[in-house]
Scaffold this motif. Structure first.
Motif, mmCIF file in Angstrom:
data_model
loop_
_atom_site.group_PDB
_atom_site.id
_atom_site.type_symbol
_atom_site.label_atom_id
_atom_site.label_comp_id
_atom_site.label_asym_id
_atom_site.label_seq_id
_atom_site.Cartn_x
_atom_site.Cartn_y
_atom_site.Cartn_z
ATOM 1 N N PRO D 128 -51.277 1.374 34.753
ATOM 2 C CA PRO D 128 -50.529 0.156 34.419
ATOM 3 C C PRO D 128 -49.190 0.439 33.738
ATOM 4 N N MET D 129 -48.190 -0.351 34.117
ATOM 5 C CA MET D 129 -46.834 -0.185 33.570
ATOM 6 C C MET D 129 -46.328 -1.505 33.024
ATOM 7 N N VAL D 130 -45.744 -1.447 31.835
ATOM 8 C CA VAL D 130 -45.117 -2.622 31.233
ATOM 9 C C VAL D 130 -43.661 -2.269 30.953
ATOM 10 N N ALA D 131 -42.736 -3.153 31.317
ATOM 11 C CA ALA D 131 -41.316 -2.929 31.018
ATOM 12 C C ALA D 131 -40.884 -3.886 29.924
ATOM 13 N N LEU D 132 -40.442 -3.346 28.802
ATOM 14 C CA LEU D 132 -39.898 -4.182 27.734
ATOM 15 C C LEU D 132 -38.435 -4.459 28.086
ATOM 16 N N LYS D 133 -38.146 -5.665 28.412
ATOM 17 C CA LYS D 133 -36.814 -6.009 28.922
ATOM 18 C C LYS D 133 -35.767 -6.201 27.819
ATOM 19 N N GLY D 134 -34.524 -6.138 28.218
ATOM 20 C CA GLY D 134 -33.440 -6.466 27.300
ATOM 21 C C GLY D 134 -32.636 -5.275 26.825
ATOM 22 N N PHE D 135 -33.015 -4.070 27.277
ATOM 23 C CA PHE D 135 -32.298 -2.879 26.817
ATOM 24 C C PHE D 135 -31.695 -2.067 27.965
ATOM 25 N N GLY D 136 -31.585 -2.686 29.129
ATOM 26 C CA GLY D 136 -30.961 -2.012 30.271
ATOM 27 C C GLY D 136 -31.831 -0.911 30.845
ATOM 28 N N GLY D 137 -31.200 0.015 31.586
ATOM 29 C CA GLY D 137 -31.900 1.165 32.144
ATOM 30 C C GLY D 137 -32.912 0.776 33.210
ATOM 31 N N TRP D 138 -33.751 1.740 33.578
ATOM 32 C CA TRP D 138 -34.718 1.518 34.653
ATOM 33 C C TRP D 138 -35.800 0.509 34.284
ATOM 34 N N ALA D 139 -36.107 0.380 33.008
ATOM 35 C CA ALA D 139 -37.109 -0.619 32.607
ATOM 36 C C ALA D 139 -36.650 -2.005 33.052
ATOM 37 N N ASP D 140 -35.397 -2.321 32.777
ATOM 38 C CA ASP D 140 -34.884 -3.633 33.192
ATOM 39 C C ASP D 140 -34.818 -3.749 34.713
ATOM 40 N N LYS D 141 -34.361 -2.690 35.362
ATOM 41 C CA LYS D 141 -34.201 -2.740 36.825
ATOM 42 C C LYS D 141 -35.538 -2.905 37.542
ATOM 43 N N LEU D 142 -36.586 -2.296 36.999
ATOM 44 C CA LEU D 142 -37.870 -2.287 37.721
ATOM 45 C C LEU D 142 -38.829 -3.389 37.276
ATOM 46 N N ALA D 143 -38.474 -4.096 36.213
ATOM 47 C CA ALA D 143 -39.370 -5.156 35.718
ATOM 48 C C ALA D 143 -39.681 -6.149 36.836
ATOM 49 N N ASP D 144 -40.944 -6.518 36.953
ATOM 50 C CA ASP D 144 -41.404 -7.501 37.944
ATOM 51 C C ASP D 144 -41.267 -7.050 39.398
ATOM 52 N N THR D 145 -41.147 -5.745 39.624
ATOM 53 C CA THR D 145 -41.065 -5.278 41.020
ATOM 54 C C THR D 145 -42.217 -4.313 41.311
ATOM 55 N N TYR D 146 -42.416 -4.097 42.602
ATOM 56 C CA TYR D 146 -43.313 -3.047 43.084
ATOM 57 C C TYR D 146 -42.440 -1.861 43.476
ATOM 58 N N PHE D 147 -43.024 -0.696 43.597
ATOM 59 C CA PHE D 147 -42.232 0.477 43.954
ATOM 60 C C PHE D 147 -42.083 0.647 45.460
ATOM 61 N N ASP D 148 -43.000 0.056 46.196
ATOM 62 C CA ASP D 148 -42.890 0.151 47.643
ATOM 63 C C ASP D 148 -43.806 -0.875 48.312
ATOM 64 N N GLY D 149 -43.820 -0.837 49.620
ATOM 65 C CA GLY D 149 -44.557 -1.830 50.393
ATOM 66 C C GLY D 149 -46.070 -1.730 50.255
ATOM 67 N N ARG D 150 -46.547 -0.732 49.518
ATOM 68 C CA ARG D 150 -47.994 -0.659 49.293
ATOM 69 C C ARG D 150 -48.437 -1.739 48.298
ATOM 70 N N ASN D 151 -47.481 -2.276 47.529
ATOM 71 C CA ASN D 151 -47.772 -3.297 46.503
ATOM 72 C C ASN D 151 -48.974 -2.929 45.655
ATOM 73 N N ARG D 152 -49.009 -1.703 45.242
ATOM 74 C CA ARG D 152 -50.172 -1.195 44.511
ATOM 75 C C ARG D 152 -50.294 -1.810 43.124
ATOM 76 N N ARG D 153 -49.176 -1.886 42.432
ATOM 77 C CA ARG D 153 -49.193 -2.334 41.042
ATOM 78 C C ARG D 153 -47.777 -2.731 40.661
ATOM 79 N N LYS D 154 -47.641 -3.931 40.092
ATOM 80 C CA LYS D 154 -46.327 -4.427 39.715
ATOM 81 C C LYS D 154 -45.994 -3.938 38.300
ATOM 82 N N VAL D 155 -44.711 -3.658 38.047
ATOM 83 C CA VAL D 155 -44.267 -3.368 36.687
ATOM 84 C C VAL D 155 -44.220 -4.712 35.954
ATOM 85 N N ILE D 156 -45.111 -4.906 35.000
ATOM 86 C CA ILE D 156 -45.194 -6.181 34.281
ATOM 87 C C ILE D 156 -44.077 -6.257 33.250
ATOM 88 N N SER D 157 -43.376 -7.356 33.193
ATOM 89 C CA SER D 157 -42.282 -7.448 32.220
ATOM 90 C C SER D 157 -42.757 -8.106 30.932
#
Lengths: 182, 182, 182, 182
Positions: D128-157
């Motif tokens: 499981p991955m959680v992105a704390l938003k508001g500080f830029g970088g990859w955490a902000d970019k990846l928040a609420d997304t999947y890494f690929d079409g497998r949709n295995r696990r979303k980065v929870i914001s």
């Protein structure tokens, strides 16, 4: 100061060690925890081991224990443990490598090919090794010897868990000083 | 059929091996290449080794050689080599692990703690081992023995490079069959 | 001079890439082999991939191909390959790491999380990256970008396999010079 | 029950993050320790990082902290830490891999290529991955997304350290149940 990280390595249960060896391994863990050390052990996924017995000994006095396992998940046999680190590396060289690098000193008791790998890696990484004698295996065979003509570090022999732990802490202290590790 | 990948392991130059051992190691590489095998060796960044001597032997007959090195870059001592794989793992357990897993069979000659680690890893991974006797070190000490009471695989002894290579190929074939590797 | 080791990374078959992407990946392998490069690819144990398609392309002109796989054994899907190195490290960070360190330059095409990991590792290890555009995935998303504010190395974009391979060889040459790798 | 092992990942000091990001990272560590979790962080040898700031936060309430570092020795910048595990694998894929496998859930804040690698590895290992938003970088970019079409696990914001830690523990619990880890 950061606590000393002391590893206990030894035969896995498929090598059918004696009850006496298990008791000695437990006592090693107990004494390490009692002296304020953190116990590192090779956490197995399939059966017990002398290394795991040391974890049980340490938990009797509520010591911190860290199990280094192989593969991807933290599914290890021993449940009473503080930290589990799966290193994604197979048993047989890989896991043993991470396990040994985490130690400031290593105590071996009995031991088959896994323990041999661990001791050889410790020698290569210049990490102190103590062999608790009297239980056969590679610990007995390698006690008081060097691994090669480099004479980098001798496997120090000990005749009781008490002596083994005392020597391990003393060597761990010297090891930290040698490499200026706080 | 994919070519057999045969490793030659042995002392590094800081262990001051005899000229004879170097010649034998070169001959091992030469014979492996001549029989159509791919030579795997532990590529060093700082000095020569018997493993590297085997690479030179293989290149005499234009064999494919693969050097497994540690660290991040492909900066190895031997320049005449086909493929270099840095495995980002330190020398001393990590690199040795990747190196051995790449082999269908391993030949050891002389050897200090590095060779010992490699053989112990091979035993744990159930990969065939041949010890070319007559040059001291761990190869001589471990020839005709098992590593522990599991009796998984004996270190087969050989008295000449010719015999060692012949046995290694025969064992590599059986190893592939055992694990159904094409 | 040692041949350049060029990697081709891209989606695995469970990501259902288009036939066009597979053809482009094969062409990448073909062109790398034709220019005298050694192809490195991520060898899978369960299904096909664009990386493996590149291996097939390279074998059409008899290029040397090296498959880096995970786990302990050389049981990979692709059978026409020269060298297989299992690195005992799980898929997902570990295997990808050894795979990338073996490359003098990397070409990405399409790609899911595996390819993303590989490119991020390449960036961290300062290894040149080329993105063949037009097939979606992370290659398209990352083309012409840096991975972070360090601006260490841009993912160079290419619009055809020909251009991608040309750029990859040029960058591989510069990479070797930068780190003084023979 | 074994304590949850929660990782905090984020930019290293050479990426010049804001004082606010450092405070938020410290607060993440503080909250994890307060809830009885063990903090895992990427221990650096050369400079500070948001990951290390989380260690400082956890030590304010005497939490157990485990630093995973690269290389062979335990020479890390942060001195107030309980356990240090050097994994003999270089920074850039290898160390990140062991670090992530040790986590039951990961919280990312800001972050460059290292954090990206870590998140991609977490996705591949289904952690499981959680992105704390508001500080830029990859955490902000990846928040609420999947890494690929497998949709295995979303980065929870998450929008606050409090929310991030709450979600991380809830996800860690589900992760343990999914893989039946005690």
């Amino acid at each position: 100061m950061r606590k000393f990280q002391i590893g206990v390595m030894g035969s896995a249960a498929d090598l059918k060690y004696a009850k006496d060896a298990e008791k000695a391994a437990e006592r090693l863990g107990y004494l390490i925890a009692k002296k304020g050390g953190i116990l590192l052990f090779g956490a197995e996924k399939d059966y017990d081991s002398l290394s795991t017995a040391a974890c049980r000994g340490a938990k009797k006095v509520d010591g911190i224990t860290v199990g280094i396992t192989y593969g991807k998940r933290k599914d290890i046999v021993e449940k009473d443990v503080d930290v589990v680190i799966p290193c994604g590396l197979d048993r047989g060289g890989g896991r043993e490598f991470v396990l040994i690098l985490g130690c400031d000193a290593v105590i071996a008791i009995s031991g088959g090919s896994g323990t041999l790998t661990e001791l050889a890696v410790a020698y290569q990484a210049d990490i102190p090794m103590v062999a608790l004698k009297g239980f056969g295996g590679w610990a007995d065979k390698l006690a008081d010897t060097y691994f090669d003509g480099r004479n980098r570090r001798k496997v120090i022999s000990a005749s009781s868990p008490e002596e083994a732990v005392k020597v391990a802490f003393a060597e761990a202290k010297k090891y930290r000083e040698k490499y200026e590790l706080a």
